[in-house]
Design a protein around this motif. Structure first.
Motif, PDB file in Angstrom:
ATOM      1  N   ILE A 181       0.935  -1.044  -0.084  1.00 48.21           N
ATOM      2  CA  ILE A 181       0.038   0.128   0.060  1.00 48.21           C
ATOM      3  C   ILE A 181       0.941   1.189  -0.060  1.00 48.21           C
ATOM      4  O   ILE A 181       2.085   1.122   0.755  1.00 48.21           O
ATOM      5  CB  ILE A 181      -1.021   0.065   1.193  1.00 48.21           C
ATOM      6  CG1 ILE A 181      -1.893  -1.407   1.176  1.00 48.21           C
ATOM      7  CG2 ILE A 181      -1.876   1.375   1.157  1.00 48.21           C
ATOM      8  CD1 ILE A 181      -2.647  -1.302   2.756  1.00 48.21           C
ATOM      9  N   ARG A 182       0.390   2.253  -0.728  1.00 46.58           N
ATOM     10  CA  ARG A 182       1.362   3.380  -0.993  1.00 46.58           C
ATOM     11  C   ARG A 182       0.596   4.642  -0.706  1.00 46.58           C
ATOM     12  O   ARG A 182      -0.654   4.594  -0.457  1.00 46.58           O
ATOM     13  CB  ARG A 182       2.374   3.586  -2.259  1.00 46.58           C
ATOM     14  CG  ARG A 182       3.189   2.307  -2.588  1.00 46.58           C
ATOM     15  CD  ARG A 182       4.541   2.639  -2.015  1.00 46.58           C
ATOM     16  NE  ARG A 182       4.521   2.374  -0.478  1.00 46.58           N
ATOM     17  CZ  ARG A 182       5.416   2.792   0.552  1.00 46.58           C
ATOM     18  NH1 ARG A 182       6.468   3.481  -0.023  1.00 46.58           N
ATOM     19  NH2 ARG A 182       5.325   2.275   1.857  1.00 46.58           N
ATOM     20  N   GLY A 183       0.925   5.745  -0.955  1.00 42.00           N
ATOM     21  CA  GLY A 183       0.122   7.243  -0.757  1.00 42.00           C
ATOM     22  C   GLY A 183      -0.171   7.403   0.547  1.00 42.00           C
ATOM     23  O   GLY A 183       0.835   7.091   1.516  1.00 42.00           O
ATOM     24  N   PHE A 184      -0.905   8.366   0.981  1.00 34.91           N
ATOM     25  CA  PHE A 184      -1.268   8.525   2.350  1.00 34.91           C
ATOM     26  C   PHE A 184      -2.301   7.552   2.778  1.00 34.91           C
ATOM     27  O   PHE A 184      -2.952   7.015   1.985  1.00 34.91           O
ATOM     28  CB  PHE A 184      -2.059   9.957   2.336  1.00 34.91           C
ATOM     29  CG  PHE A 184      -1.145  11.196   2.182  1.00 34.91           C
ATOM     30  CD1 PHE A 184      -0.140  11.228   2.857  1.00 34.91           C
ATOM     31  CD2 PHE A 184      -1.586  12.232   1.223  1.00 34.91           C
ATOM     32  CE1 PHE A 184       0.971  12.311   2.597  1.00 34.91           C
ATOM     33  CE2 PHE A 184      -0.956  13.449   0.954  1.00 34.91           C
ATOM     34  CZ  PHE A 184       0.613  13.483   1.720  1.00 34.91           C
ATOM     35  N   LEU A 185      -1.860   7.526   4.037  1.00 31.61           N
ATOM     36  CA  LEU A 185      -2.733   6.445   4.659  1.00 31.61           C
ATOM     37  C   LEU A 185      -3.321   6.895   5.955  1.00 31.61           C
ATOM     38  O   LEU A 185      -2.297   6.803   7.067  1.00 31.61           O
ATOM     39  CB  LEU A 185      -2.144   4.893   4.837  1.00 31.61           C
ATOM     40  CG  LEU A 185      -2.696   3.778   5.471  1.00 31.61           C
ATOM     41  CD1 LEU A 185      -3.829   3.377   4.478  1.00 31.61           C
ATOM     42  CD2 LEU A 185      -1.756   2.473   5.497  1.00 31.61           C
TER      43      LEU A 185
ATOM     44  N   GLY B 206      -9.193   5.367  -6.690  1.00 30.01           N
ATOM     45  CA  GLY B 206      -9.393   6.246  -5.480  1.00 30.01           C
ATOM     46  C   GLY B 206      -8.279   5.795  -4.323  1.00 30.01           C
ATOM     47  O   GLY B 206      -7.792   7.014  -3.799  1.00 30.01           O
ATOM     48  N   GLY B 207      -8.122   4.674  -3.921  1.00 23.56           N
ATOM     49  CA  GLY B 207      -7.185   4.285  -2.944  1.00 23.56           C
ATOM     50  C   GLY B 207      -7.769   4.692  -1.598  1.00 23.56           C
ATOM     51  O   GLY B 207      -9.097   4.952  -1.532  1.00 23.56           O
ATOM     52  N   SER B 208      -7.061   4.668  -0.480  1.00 24.95           N
ATOM     53  CA  SER B 208      -7.357   4.770   0.789  1.00 24.95           C
ATOM     54  C   SER B 208      -8.199   5.866   1.172  1.00 24.95           C
ATOM     55  O   SER B 208      -9.316   5.896   1.945  1.00 24.95           O
ATOM     56  CB  SER B 208      -6.238   4.860   1.543  1.00 24.95           C
ATOM     57  OG  SER B 208      -6.436   5.265   3.064  1.00 24.95           O
ATOM     58  N   MET B 209      -8.157   7.039   0.608  1.00 29.01           N
ATOM     59  CA  MET B 209      -8.735   7.985   0.827  1.00 29.01           C
ATOM     60  C   MET B 209      -9.957   8.483  -0.033  1.00 29.01           C
ATOM     61  O   MET B 209     -10.862   9.333   0.311  1.00 29.01           O
ATOM     62  CB  MET B 209      -7.896   9.509   0.607  1.00 29.01           C
ATOM     63  CG  MET B 209      -6.662   9.464   1.287  1.00 29.01           C
ATOM     64  SD  MET B 209      -5.838  11.037   1.220  1.00 29.01           S
ATOM     65  CE  MET B 209      -5.279  11.029  -0.403  1.00 29.01           C
ATOM     66  N   HIS B 210     -10.189   7.653  -0.987  1.00 25.41           N
ATOM     67  CA  HIS B 210     -11.635   7.775  -1.804  1.00 25.41           C
ATOM     68  C   HIS B 210     -12.372   6.463  -1.834  1.00 25.41           C
ATOM     69  O   HIS B 210     -12.386   5.868  -3.064  1.00 25.41           O
ATOM     70  CB  HIS B 210     -11.200   8.502  -3.088  1.00 25.41           C
ATOM     71  CG  HIS B 210     -10.281   9.677  -3.053  1.00 25.41           C
ATOM     72  ND1 HIS B 210     -10.781  10.775  -2.468  1.00 25.41           N
ATOM     73  CD2 HIS B 210      -9.173   9.995  -3.290  1.00 25.41           C
ATOM     74  CE1 HIS B 210      -9.909  11.756  -2.363  1.00 25.41           C
ATOM     75  NE2 HIS B 210      -8.863  11.242  -2.865  1.00 25.41           N
ATOM     76  N   ILE B 211     -12.769   5.973  -0.793  1.00 27.12           N
ATOM     77  CA  ILE B 211     -13.716   4.826  -0.905  1.00 27.12           C
ATOM     78  C   ILE B 211     -15.413   5.270  -1.331  1.00 27.12           C
ATOM     79  O   ILE B 211     -15.796   6.303  -0.882  1.00 27.12           O
ATOM     80  CB  ILE B 211     -13.862   4.338   0.517  1.00 27.12           C
ATOM     81  CG1 ILE B 211     -12.384   3.869   1.104  1.00 27.12           C
ATOM     82  CG2 ILE B 211     -14.624   3.000   0.460  1.00 27.12           C
ATOM     83  CD1 ILE B 211     -11.700   2.909   0.293  1.00 27.12           C
ATOM     84  N   PHE B 212     -15.564   4.548  -2.437  1.00 25.54           N
ATOM     85  CA  PHE B 212     -17.005   4.992  -2.916  1.00 25.54           C
ATOM     86  C   PHE B 212     -17.670   3.484  -2.986  1.00 25.54           C
ATOM     87  O   PHE B 212     -17.195   2.734  -3.438  1.00 25.54           O
ATOM     88  CB  PHE B 212     -16.977   5.659  -4.133  1.00 25.54           C
ATOM     89  CG  PHE B 212     -16.567   7.108  -3.992  1.00 25.54           C
ATOM     90  CD1 PHE B 212     -17.533   8.050  -4.150  1.00 25.54           C
ATOM     91  CD2 PHE B 212     -15.289   7.222  -4.245  1.00 25.54           C
ATOM     92  CE1 PHE B 212     -17.349   9.723  -4.179  1.00 25.54           C
ATOM     93  CE2 PHE B 212     -14.864   8.663  -4.047  1.00 25.54           C
ATOM     94  CZ  PHE B 212     -15.921   9.726  -4.030  1.00 25.54           C
ATOM     95  N   ASP B 213     -18.819   3.416  -2.895  1.00 28.29           N
ATOM     96  CA  ASP B 213     -19.673   2.223  -2.938  1.00 28.29           C
ATOM     97  C   ASP B 213     -21.232   2.774  -3.167  1.00 28.29           C
ATOM     98  O   ASP B 213     -21.960   3.254  -2.135  1.00 28.29           O
ATOM     99  CB  ASP B 213     -19.507   1.477  -1.665  1.00 28.29           C
ATOM    100  CG  ASP B 213     -20.345   0.096  -2.048  1.00 28.29           C
ATOM    101  OD1 ASP B 213     -20.002  -0.531  -2.900  1.00 28.29           O
ATOM    102  OD2 ASP B 213     -21.170  -0.327  -1.166  1.00 28.29           O
ATOM    103  N   ARG B 214     -21.605   2.458  -4.312  1.00 25.69           N
ATOM    104  CA  ARG B 214     -23.019   2.765  -4.722  1.00 25.69           C
ATOM    105  C   ARG B 214     -23.953   2.013  -4.017  1.00 25.69           C
ATOM    106  O   ARG B 214     -24.985   2.642  -3.635  1.00 25.69           O
ATOM    107  CB  ARG B 214     -23.133   2.420  -5.963  1.00 25.69           C
ATOM    108  CG  ARG B 214     -24.446   3.138  -6.748  1.00 25.69           C
ATOM    109  CD  ARG B 214     -24.420   3.242  -8.268  1.00 25.69           C
ATOM    110  NE  ARG B 214     -25.707   3.699  -8.432  1.00 25.69           N
ATOM    111  CZ  ARG B 214     -25.817   5.062  -8.677  1.00 25.69           C
ATOM    112  NH1 ARG B 214     -24.630   5.994  -8.798  1.00 25.69           N
ATOM    113  NH2 ARG B 214     -26.893   5.583  -9.142  1.00 25.69           N
TER     114      ARG B 214
END
Lengths: 328, 331
Positions: A38-42, A101-109
């Motif tokens: 996992i990379r990016g901001f967490l 999206g990654g960690s910061m952008h979880i979406f779920d319709r």
């Protein structure tokens, strides 16, 4: 209608299980970050689990959720599978947002989970709009809008709560006050640090609750949701809580003392609920261990799912930049 | 009204009739913005609509650009079809976070789970001595952003008919209405009842050079073309209409035909839409150019109040004619 949450043994065990699921998921994220999977901001949720779990328990499937960049807890408690969440962390096609999206952008319709927003305060106007649509379509739905106390610094907070009250929209505003917006203590950012009292300026009913207690949060959220469904108008809950880890994975934490973190850790909602269940004869140690084992197995499976995930072909890079139709 | 007759109306009336049509035919649509209801719209576009459609469909908002634009985005994600009016594009900067970080971004970031079918209308441009916080042309900025569709109606027929396809589009569409066009009258051909929002339109054919423009600069450019004709220069005028995505094929087609291009853009020159078009000409029809591509843009100043200074800052018919002459004389 009751104004109290129905709390029985099954509910208590459910709250325990959900908080543990979040905690273990975050532990796995730390390991996988260190392993560079996992990379990016967490931004991890350890310490704040009682808030997401207590609020979600008061919501119905028809309700909507708007969250922040520290939203793994909300996503799990809302019922998004830990497998597709972990796959998203891995940037895989099988992730809930196909790795975009990654960690910061979880979406779920499917669960009406409208993100995962990394602009502090950016989710509040969206929540007002979702609630407006729900009211126009007479969906009898509440939009639960999570944000940190840092968002209260933003103009969008004030604009949005004003609009929600003015138009009497069904929004449950949830401020997770963990005392630090990244490294800035509340008292360096706000002239009035009693956050829930700000709601009075907007004639917005509000209360402040112990965000380290899932029962206190559940009870307040149940009252709040009933108020919203009964009146159609918004409600504001300030949940006083604490994040145990750094802002995003690693920081020197020069902005707070070890002692302060230690004091808050003693209020950790998970062991506290476990002890309470055991002390009151509501659960056997073996039962809690069995819950834990099941959670560990679930997270093993989630990691395996992500490890076996595929990558979206680069040809798909520009897909969804503009949409060809409106998803049903 | 006899539908077989050409219809003469102002750009403002065309905008209003477009709104009325949208509200009548799309039950999920509504208009919201500052002073769109009781006041009738800052530029009187929505005058009378509150009485006609009621306050659920015509919503006056507080002066909270970020909140009401963001609320439009949330409402669109949850099934409504918002038409949001921002008084001027200068004020849209207060909502830029929502336009850029939410509207343009969430469909892609969510892996295509959510579309944002909404229209944001805003007034743009200078010419009424409104000074440096009400007069800028920022459509070129917005045309930089992937995920948005950017429209600039320069004619009455586009003001009348662009809104319907914009509202039917699954993506956020920004519609820039130039303040100097609201009072302009034009005729809509009898048979016309729809326009597309994908193509540029050749408003005047010509063999000698291509004048490429959009929005409020279109009437000036057409006038310049008339004057050039008197001098024996046959200029084509291409109305871009759609600033994102650009109709590259139409741009290349006219310049390949004429071999010369002058781009007229009310935006500032540096980093402008004119720069983008010029670059595409370099990339795709360098070998057909008979002269360097020229630009007529707004001078790089905040638009001043004083009339003579404001006019000196903006593209003028004279400047377009001069640029065209120079392009004809070059090489």
């Amino acid at each position: 209608m009751t104004t109290k949450a129905h709390v029985d043994r099954a509910m208590l065990l459910h709250l325990y299980r959900e908080m543990r699921r979040i905690r273990v998921f975050e532990e796995r994220c730390v390991e996988l970050y260190q392993a560079e999977k996992i990379r990016g901001f967490l931004h991890l949720y350890d310490g704040q689990e009682a808030v997401a779990v207590g609020i979600m328990q008061a919501l119905a499937p028809r309700d909507a959720v708007v969250a922040t960049y520290r939203e793994h807890g909300q996503a799990i408690a809302r019922g998004i599978g830990t497998d597709v969440l972990m796959a998203e962390m891995f940037g895989c096609l099988e992730g809930c947002c196909r790795g975009r999206g990654g960690s910061m952008h979880i979406f779920d319709r499917a669960t009406r989970f409208y993100g995962g927003n990394a602009i502090v305060g950016g989710g509040l106007p969206l929540a007002v709009g979702v609630a407006l649509a729900d009211r126009e379509f007479e969906r009898d739905a509440v939009t639960a809008c999570f944000f940190g106390e840092g968002a209260v610094d933003e103009g969008e907070f004030h604009e949005s709560v004003n609009l929600a009250v003015l138009w009497q929209l069904p929004v449950l505003f949830i401020c997770e006050n963990n005392l630090y917006s990244m490294g800035t203590p509340l008292e360096l950012a706000e002239a009035e640090t009693d956050i829930h009292s700000k709601a009075a300026c907007y004639r917005l009913p509000s209360e402040s609750v112990d965000g380290m207690s899932p029962l206190a949060v559940l009870s307040a959220a149940t009252r709040a949701v009933e108020h919203i469904r009964a009146t159609g108008g918004p409600y504001f809950l300030e949940c006083r809580t604490y994040r145990f880890r750094a802002h995003s994975m690693f920081d020197a934490q020069g902005y707070r003392t070890r002692e302060e973190v230690e004091l808050w850790r003693r209020r950790d909602p998970i062991p506290r609920l476990a002890s309470w269940l055991l002390d009151n004869g509501l659960a056997e140690a073996e039962e809690l261990e069995a819950i834990d084992r099941a959670i560990l197995a679930e997270m093993d499976a989630a990691v395996a799912f992500a490890e076996n995930g595929s990558l979206e072909p680069v040809e798909g890079l520009e897909r969804f930049v503009t949409m060809e139709d409106i998803p049903a | 009204m006899n539908a077989a007759q050409p219809r003469r109306m102002t750009y403002r009336e065309a905008c209003r009739q477009a709104l009325r049509d949208a509200l009548n035919t799309e039950p999920r649509s509504f208009l919201m913005g500052e002073d769109v209801g009781l006041y009738g719209g800052c530029y009187a576009v929505s005058k009378g609509l509150l009485e006609e459609f009621g306050e659920r469909r015509i919503r006056d908002t507080p002066l909270s650009e970020s909140a009401f634009v963001g609320a439009g985005i949330g409402a669109a994600m949850a099934g409504l079809r918002p038409i949001v009016e921002i008084m001027t594009c200068n004020f849209s900067l207060l909502a830029l976070d929502q336009i850029m970080n939410s509207a343009a971004t969430l469909p892609h970031m969510s892996g295509g789970q959510f579309a944002i079918p909404m229209v944001i209308r805003m007034a743009t441009g200078a010419g009424r001595q409104l000074a440096a916080q009400h007069s800028h042309s920022l459509e070129g900025w917005y045309a930089h952003i992937p995920g948005l569709r950017v429209l600039a109606p320069g004619t009455v027929e586009d003001a009348r008919y662009m809104l319907a396809p914009a509202l039917a589009d699954p993506n956020p569409v920004l519609l820039f209405e130039h303040i100097m066009l609201y009072n302009a009258e034009g005729e809509i051909p009898a048979k016309l009842s729809a326009v597309d929002i994908t193509t540029a339109r050749l408003r005047r054919t010509g063999d000698d050079l291509s004048l490429i423009t959009y929005g409020g600069s279109l009437p000036k450019t057409l006038e310049a073309a008339t004057r050039l004709a008197e001098e024996g220069i046959d200029a084509a005028v291409l109305d871009l209409r759609v600033l994102r995505p650009l109709d590259e094929a139409a741009i290349l087609a006219t310049v390949r035909h004429t071999g010369r291009a002058v781009i007229v853009d009310e935006g500032w020159r540096s980093g402008s839409l004119a720069a983008e078009i010029g670059m595409r000409l370099m990339e795709h029809c360098f070998d057909r150019l008979q002269a360097p591509v020229a630009r007529v843009c707004t001078r790089e100043v905040p638009i001043p109040y004083a009339a003579h200074l404001e006019q000196a800052a903006l593209p003028s018919v004279e400047a377009i004619v001069e640029a065209a002459r120079a392009t004809m004389e070059a090489a």
